[in-house]
Design an enzyme around this catalytic site. Structure first.
Site, PDB file in Angstrom:
ATOM      1  N   ASP A 216       0.900  -1.255   0.075  1.00 34.27           N
ATOM      2  CA  ASP A 216      -0.164   0.068   0.204  1.00 34.27           C
ATOM      3  C   ASP A 216       0.895   1.198  -0.166  1.00 34.27           C
ATOM      4  O   ASP A 216       1.675   1.356   1.043  1.00 34.27           O
ATOM      5  CB  ASP A 216      -1.012   0.006   1.199  1.00 34.27           C
ATOM      6  CG  ASP A 216      -1.824   0.986   1.300  1.00 34.27           C
ATOM      7  OD1 ASP A 216      -2.652   1.341   0.300  1.00 34.27           O
ATOM      8  OD2 ASP A 216      -1.858   2.291   1.866  1.00 34.27           O
ATOM      9  N   GLU A 308      -1.999  -1.202  -6.015  1.00 30.92           N
ATOM     10  CA  GLU A 308      -3.192  -0.820  -6.210  1.00 30.92           C
ATOM     11  C   GLU A 308      -2.848   0.099  -7.562  1.00 30.92           C
ATOM     12  O   GLU A 308      -1.780   0.560  -7.917  1.00 30.92           O
ATOM     13  CB  GLU A 308      -3.638   0.254  -5.209  1.00 30.92           C
ATOM     14  CG  GLU A 308      -5.138  -0.017  -4.798  1.00 30.92           C
ATOM     15  CD  GLU A 308      -5.561   0.691  -3.765  1.00 30.92           C
ATOM     16  OE1 GLU A 308      -6.496   0.943  -3.538  1.00 30.92           O
ATOM     17  OE2 GLU A 308      -4.713   1.146  -2.996  1.00 30.92           O
ATOM     18  N   ASP A 390      -3.358   1.352   6.618  1.00 31.35           N
ATOM     19  CA  ASP A 390      -2.434   1.050   5.228  1.00 31.35           C
ATOM     20  C   ASP A 390      -2.155  -0.364   5.613  1.00 31.35           C
ATOM     21  O   ASP A 390      -2.002  -0.984   4.479  1.00 31.35           O
ATOM     22  CB  ASP A 390      -1.235   1.965   5.272  1.00 31.35           C
ATOM     23  CG  ASP A 390      -1.666   3.537   5.193  1.00 31.35           C
ATOM     24  OD1 ASP A 390      -2.653   3.484   4.710  1.00 31.35           O
ATOM     25  OD2 ASP A 390      -0.845   4.071   5.887  1.00 31.35           O
TER      26      ASP A 390
END
Ligand SMILES: [Zn+2]
Length: 459
Positions: A216, A308, A390
């Protein structure tokens, strides 16, 4: 495996060498501006002729926009335009013409929709003041000296490096690398040379091929891994940024140039601008360093990395988040991971941008409607899990890899072309890219509803 890699080194130029480089950069600008004026003149001429009703076949022939075409036109004109042309390497002119050819192509592709992203403007004339001085050499004697503290470039001769080029030197000596081009450029008040090098890399696998890691890319941290590790921002970065901001404020208090009144900048303004430029460069260097260290470690350690996919352009429009996202160098991490995982035989998976990695509970899979950016802890109402926000997101990303694996689309570690697989059985919240900070935009479909989601294999 052959890869193209860049090596960049700071230079210590003598005053004479600096003059030589500037002369070459100036020559690049002259060729660029001459060819741009020529291209414009021909375009205008044809437009005018058309308006008089001149048939297409009788119009002034259009100028080729290719590098070869521009070079041909330049070589015919240079005795008149630049009678001093023999004093600099022909590579200097080539630098300017190449930049123009690429600019014209980008503009044309952007207009016809062949190029995605922001619209590209028509190339502009390069001014001495506003252009970064640079010159690129693609042929001739380009080499790193055996002491690895000097490089030799055509015309410019032997230049002293500010730092050792030992890694590149070693590869070159072993015959595992070939220099394709060298660019000398002034960034942030300092001269650098960057080599584009074709490198033969030994095939090797990551240290823990079976292990998946979710990454992340954070705001308070550079990144948070699903292993629980929090990777901090590089040391000194915060201090360097603070200094950069202070210098920016100092600059704004001084008398800068004004295009409307033709006011020239004051000496103090120029000195302050140079200081700010150096501070910018330092921040950029620190950041780049931190990102490279992180991505190299990830790609050499883990078999599969899941990140992501965020719409960075969309996110940068959001002012508050913009600085942080830019700081974290989100797109840069993705870019570095993409090539480094290829080098190391690791897999990179990119979660769909709609995947609510922050709002999903990594324990039970329940999805929250809201999670404001300031909430640093994820607290699940369904199973009671309380976890760093996170880390929770990183765990969700790592879990996606397992789903990719069991979805019957082949092993994650397999390399191939872009693949997409559907991940079933999870509930998604809809989130517009760019509004991740808002935290108020999510709507949760009824529990149990199945939504298909895509996970893309990056390479
Ligand atoms: Zn839960």
């Amino acid at each position: 495996m052959k890869t193209i890699q860049a090596y960049r080194f700071a230079l210590d130029l003598t005053a004479g060498q600096e003059r030589d480089v500037l002369a070459h950069a100036g020559a690049a600008r002259v060729a660029h501006n001459w060819a741009l004026a020529k291209v414009k003149a021909v375009m205008d001429q044809r437009t005018a002729e058309r308006s008089y009703g001149v048939p297409d076949e009788r119009l002034t022939p259009s100028l080729s926009w290719s590098l070869a075409g521009l070079r041909k036109a330049w070589n015919a004109a240079k005795p008149d335009v630049a009678p001093w042309w023999a004093e600099v390497s022909k590579e200097a002119f080539n630098t300017g013409l190449d930049a123009l050819a690429r600019g014209l192509k980008n503009w044309a592709d952007s207009r016809t929709g062949k190029r995605a992203g922001r619209p590209v403007g028509f190339p502009r004339f390069k001014s001495r003041r506003r252009t970064t001085a640079s010159v690129r050499f693609t042929t001739g004697a380009i080499r790193v000296e055996p002491d690895r503290m000097h490089v030799v470039l055509p015309r410019l001769g032997r230049l002293k490096l500010h730092e050792s080029a030992r890694k590149l030197g070693r590869r070159l000596e072993a015959g595992a690398a070939r220099i394709m081009s060298a660019t000398v450029r002034r960034d942030g008040g300092r001269w650098h040379v960057s080599f584009t090098v074709e490198v033969e890399r030994a095939e090797r696998g990551p240290a823990r091929p079976g292990v998946v890691v979710g990454v992340d890319v954070g705001i308070t941290h550079l990144a948070v891994l699903s292993t629980g590790e929090m990777v901090g921002n590089p040391r000194h970065l915060v201090a360097a940024q603070r200094r950069m901001r202070a210098l920016g404020r100092a600059l704004s208090r001084k008398a800068g140039p004004d295009r409307r009144t033709g006011q020239r900048a004051s000496k103090r303004w120029e000195r302050a601008a140079a200081r700010l430029g150096r501070a910018h460069a330092r921040v950029a260097n620190l950041r780049r360093d931190g990102l490279h260290k992180l991505t190299t470690r990830l790609a050499t350690t883990y078999g599969t990395i899941v990140v992501e996919d965020l719409n960075v352009t969309g996110m940068l429009a959001n002012r508050k988040l913009a600085r942080h996202i830019a700081d974290a160098g989100f797109a840069e991490i993705r870019r570095q991971l993409a090539y480094k995982t290829t080098w190391n035989g690791a897999g990179l998976l990119v979660a769909d941008r709609w995947y609510p990695s922050s709002k999903t509970c990594s324990g039970c899979g329940a999805v929250k409607t809201k999670l404001a950016l300031h909430e640093r802890e994820f607290a699940c109402e369904m199973c009671g899990l309380v976890i760093d926000r996170d880390r929770n997101a990183a765990l969700n990303l790592a879990a996606l890899a397992a789903q990719f694996d069991t979805a019957g689309s082949g092993p994650v570690a397999a390399r191939g072309a872009d693949q997409k697989t559907r991940v079933r059985g999870q509930v998604a919240t809809k989130r517009e890219p760019g509004t991740a900070s808002a935290g108020q935009t999510g709507t949760v479909p009824p529990q149990g509803r199945t939504i298909d989601r895509a996970l893309t294999k990056a390479h």
